[in-house]
Design an enzyme around this catalytic site. Structure first.
Site, mmCIF file in Angstrom:
data_model
loop_
_atom_site.group_PDB
_atom_site.id
_atom_site.type_symbol
_atom_site.label_atom_id
_atom_site.label_comp_id
_atom_site.label_asym_id
_atom_site.label_seq_id
_atom_site.Cartn_x
_atom_site.Cartn_y
_atom_site.Cartn_z
ATOM 1 N N LYS A 106 35.846 29.999 85.927
ATOM 2 C CA LYS A 106 37.024 30.605 85.273
ATOM 3 C C LYS A 106 38.308 29.837 85.625
ATOM 4 C CE LYS A 106 34.285 33.771 83.633
ATOM 5 N NZ LYS A 106 33.608 33.351 82.424
ATOM 6 N N ASN A 158 22.469 38.275 84.301
ATOM 7 C CA ASN A 158 21.187 38.193 83.584
ATOM 8 C C ASN A 158 20.042 38.852 84.348
ATOM 9 O OD1 ASN A 158 22.465 36.619 81.611
ATOM 10 N ND2 ASN A 158 22.041 34.735 82.748
ATOM 11 N N GLU A 192 9.021 27.186 84.589
ATOM 12 C CA GLU A 192 8.950 28.456 83.889
ATOM 13 C C GLU A 192 9.389 28.244 82.439
ATOM 14 O OE1 GLU A 192 10.799 32.025 86.034
ATOM 15 O OE2 GLU A 192 12.108 31.600 84.373
HETATM 16 N N1 COA Z 1 31.654 34.573 89.409
HETATM 17 C C1 COA Z 1 31.766 35.036 88.149
HETATM 18 N N2 COA Z 1 31.329 34.370 87.047
HETATM 19 C C2 COA Z 1 30.780 33.159 87.251
HETATM 20 C C3 COA Z 1 30.630 32.595 88.516
HETATM 21 C C4 COA Z 1 31.082 33.359 89.642
HETATM 22 N N3 COA Z 1 30.961 32.903 90.874
HETATM 23 N N4 COA Z 1 30.052 31.389 88.390
HETATM 24 C C5 COA Z 1 29.827 31.209 87.077
HETATM 25 N N5 COA Z 1 30.264 32.262 86.384
HETATM 26 C C6 COA Z 1 30.202 32.468 84.938
HETATM 27 C C7 COA Z 1 30.656 31.257 84.143
HETATM 28 O O1 COA Z 1 32.057 31.214 84.043
HETATM 29 C C8 COA Z 1 29.990 31.534 82.806
HETATM 30 O O2 COA Z 1 30.728 32.521 82.129
HETATM 31 P P1 COA Z 1 30.858 32.539 80.525
HETATM 32 O O3 COA Z 1 29.462 32.841 80.033
HETATM 33 O O4 COA Z 1 31.821 33.651 80.281
HETATM 34 O O5 COA Z 1 31.345 31.172 80.165
HETATM 35 C C9 COA Z 1 28.649 32.167 83.206
HETATM 36 O O6 COA Z 1 28.830 32.609 84.574
HETATM 37 C C10 COA Z 1 27.454 31.219 83.141
HETATM 38 O O7 COA Z 1 27.750 30.098 83.893
HETATM 39 P P2 COA Z 1 27.407 28.629 83.413
HETATM 40 O O8 COA Z 1 28.276 27.717 84.211
HETATM 41 O O9 COA Z 1 27.476 28.515 81.934
HETATM 42 O O10 COA Z 1 25.952 28.444 83.990
HETATM 43 P P3 COA Z 1 24.467 28.587 83.437
HETATM 44 O O11 COA Z 1 24.340 28.695 81.959
HETATM 45 O O12 COA Z 1 23.770 27.455 84.071
HETATM 46 O O13 COA Z 1 23.977 29.997 84.050
HETATM 47 C C11 COA Z 1 23.394 31.590 85.757
HETATM 48 C C12 COA Z 1 24.100 30.273 85.409
HETATM 49 C C13 COA Z 1 23.438 31.787 87.264
HETATM 50 C C14 COA Z 1 24.089 32.760 85.067
HETATM 51 C C15 COA Z 1 21.911 31.494 85.252
HETATM 52 O O14 COA Z 1 21.308 30.328 85.758
HETATM 53 C C16 COA Z 1 21.097 32.696 85.678
HETATM 54 O O15 COA Z 1 21.114 33.730 85.050
HETATM 55 N N6 COA Z 1 20.322 32.573 86.789
HETATM 56 C C17 COA Z 1 19.524 33.642 87.336
HETATM 57 C C18 COA Z 1 18.108 33.601 86.849
HETATM 58 C C19 COA Z 1 17.404 32.335 87.172
HETATM 59 O O16 COA Z 1 17.783 31.570 88.062
HETATM 60 N N7 COA Z 1 16.352 32.060 86.439
HETATM 61 C C20 COA Z 1 15.624 30.821 86.542
HETATM 62 C C21 COA Z 1 14.363 30.994 87.228
HETATM 63 S S1 COA Z 1 13.177 29.833 86.686
#
Ligand code: COA
Length: 496
Positions: free
Chosen positions: A402, A378, A288
């Site tokens: 965290k 997101n 994607e």
């Molecule tokens: N509870 C609360 N917060 C959490 C958490 C949990 N279990 N696990 C991670 N986080 C927080 C992190 O601390 C971080 O917070 P910050 O922005 O304040 O630092 C934030 O979530 C993002 O985590 P990060 O480790 O930086 O991961 P990432 O950039 O790889 O993003 C998702 C992870 C899940 C947020 C992101 O992949 C997403 O939005 N996925 C859903 C959509 C998707 O999968 N799209 C792809 C399809 S092709």
């Protein structure tokens, strides 16, 4: 300079200012804008709209491909322009407005939005605003760094505004493959049979009479915000590589694997980057978002071809890729998101799908979207399109978040995006759980043994053992299932 980019003889006279174009957007309209994971969004018209709303308030439903760059989602949220937002976002400002209940956010599988539009299941698009590299002699729109939902928005809209972005390289022309599925229920199969399949036009075909305004801009895409690989993401990549090597050894895959899909964000990008240090070669992506790791893999000679819906890169990578685009172009296709994410194609090509979880539970249910079960991060994006339909559905995450106050592996997820039925493999930095062919009690044992951070393992084992003593196919202590989330809410840590 813009005259070479607006090639239809009648269109020069349709060039107007962003303010004039934005004036076509009226209160209550449904507006479909280009833009997918910070790439190729319309830039000038939404800015002008937000500016106008400061003195002349208006509310619209805003649909896009996915998230917008240039702080547009924040700017539009702060100007209170959006009453509804569909289908994905990733902006802290808009997130705040969504979680305050000010913006109604429809969190939708990315393949579905235009299917619902095409069949009038949701209100239709009044105006589409699409960023373009150029307009052809016949009036076809050549998109920029993303396709997303732009093609169907433009085809289905009553009117179209085109933003010709002079900062977007003309070498992007020819990269896109615009194929629009025919109407259901008489639809023919989508003829994509490999990531390289070209099945459509290199431009968006629209009725020239619908192009109501053309705006000339020069604003760049925003660069991605992904962080470089760290020890944890390197470990996750290592576990994945070891697992895939074993699959090859068992004769289930070859060293070319099967087409790869990788989700958005830091972790998925880092995990894909990890393929550089594996024996796999001749790889292909049917994905994607194409992030930095796609181009790292091209440069390392590991990746042969990548099909996506957008190119979202860090600043240094963006400059290098755009300068060298002619070199990569024969290895790339950008498609509408309903094709990049289409269940039919994903199932046919047998994708290995790697997406990121916020948290998962001991039975393999995954939460990708809701912090603490209530607050939108997101959105599901395309993760559900891929997880449900792929050859193998893999979810990755760090075992804690965290500073260890949150365990990413919990007794019961506080919100479910991907059910246990859609999840094959779970990986954290501590290990990998292969859930294929396992019943719930077996899944829990392998997840707890492999994926849980040591500081939470004893508590999770204790929870599982006490639940098993009570019985059930999927044992739980219902009164305790969310106690870890509740502890975090009350005391700032999941630790009992
Ligand atoms: N509870 C609360 N917060 C959490 C958490 C949990 N279990 N696990 C991670 N986080 C927080 C992190 O601390 C971080 O917070 P910050 O922005 O304040 O630092 C934030 O979530 C993002 O985590 P990060 O480790 O930086 O991961 P990432 O950039 O790889 O993003 C998702 C992870 C899940 C947020 C992101 O992949 C997403 O939005 N996925 C859903 C959509 C998707 O999968 N799209 C792809 C399809 S092709």
């Amino acid at each position: 300079m813009h005259r070479q980019r607006i090639r239809h003889p009648k269109f020069q006279e349709r060039v107007v200012s962003a303010e004039e174009a934005a004036a076509l957007i009226k209160d209550g309209m449904v507006v479909g804008m280009s833009g997918f994971t910070r790439a190729g969004e319309a830039k000038a018209v939404p800015m002008a709209l937000a500016e106008r709303a400061k003195t002349h308030p208006l509310k619209i439903t805003l649909m896009t491909g996915a998230s917008l760059g240039n702080d547009l989602d924040r700017t539009l949220a702060e100007a209170h322009v959006m009453t509804r937002r569909i289908p994905f976002q990733a902006d802290p400002g808009l997130r705040k407005a969504i979680n305050a209940g000010e913006v109604m956010f429809i969190d939708q599988h990315l393949s579905e939005t235009v299917e619902q539009l095409r069949t009038d299941q949701i209100p239709g698009i009044d105006i589409a605003v699409v960023e373009a590299v150029a307009i052809t002699e016949q009036g076809g729109i050549i998109p920029t760094t993303s396709v997303g939902n732009s093609a169907s928005f433009a085809i289905l809209a009553k009117k179209v505004i085109v933003e010709i972005n002079l900062s977007q390289s003309e070498t992007l022309e020819g990269l896109h493959d615009i194929y629009i599925p025919s109407r259901r229920p008489t639809r023919q199969p989508i003829p994509v049979v490999s990531p390289e399949s070209r099945v459509g036009f290199p431009f968006i075909p629209v009725d020239p009479d619908k192009i109501a305004a053309i705006v000339v801009t020069r604003k760049l895409d925003s660069s991605s915000t992904v962080l470089p690989p760290d020890d944890d993401t390197r470990s996750i990549a290592g576990h994945l590589a070891d697992f895939l090597k074993l699959e090859v050894k068992k004769g289930r895959l070859t060293n070319e694997l099967q087409p790869l899909q990788a989700g958005i964000g830091t972790i998925a990008n880092a995990v894909m980057h990890g393929f550089i240090d594996t024996p796999f070669h001749g790889l292909k992506m049917y994905s994607e978002v194409l992030q930095d790791s796609t181009f790292d893999l091209f440069d390392a000679g590991k990746l042969d071809f990548a099909s996506g819906s957008s190119i979202t890169l860090s600043q240094p990578r963006y400059e290098q890729v755009i300068t060298d685009l002619a070199r990569y172009k024969h290895q790339l296709i950008l498609r509408p998101q309903e094709i990049s994410n289409h269940p039919e194609v994903i199932r046919r090509l047998g994708l290995i799908c790697i997406n990121t979880a916020l948290e998962f539970d001991i039975y393999g249910n995954v939460n990708s979207t809701h912090v603490g079960g209530t607050h939108m991060m997101n959105g599901i994006g395309g993760s559900g399109d891929f997880a449900r339909n792929g050859h193998m559905s893999i979810f990755v995450t760090k075992s804690i978040a965290k500073d260890g106050k949150i365990s990413s592996v919990v007794p019961m997820v506080s919100h479910v995006d991907h059910t246990e039925h859609d999840v094959d493999i779970l990986i954290t930095e501590t290990g990998l759980a292969d859930l294929r062919g396992l019943a719930p009690r077996e899944r829990a044992q392998t997840i707890i043994a492999n994926c849980v951070h040591p500081t939470y393992r004893a508590e999770l084992t204790d929870y599982f053992n006490r639940a098993v003593a009570r019985g059930g196919h999927t044992p739980h202590l219902i009164e305790e299932a969310f106690s870890w989330h509740n502890n975090f809410r009350l005391h700032g840590t999941m630790k009992p």
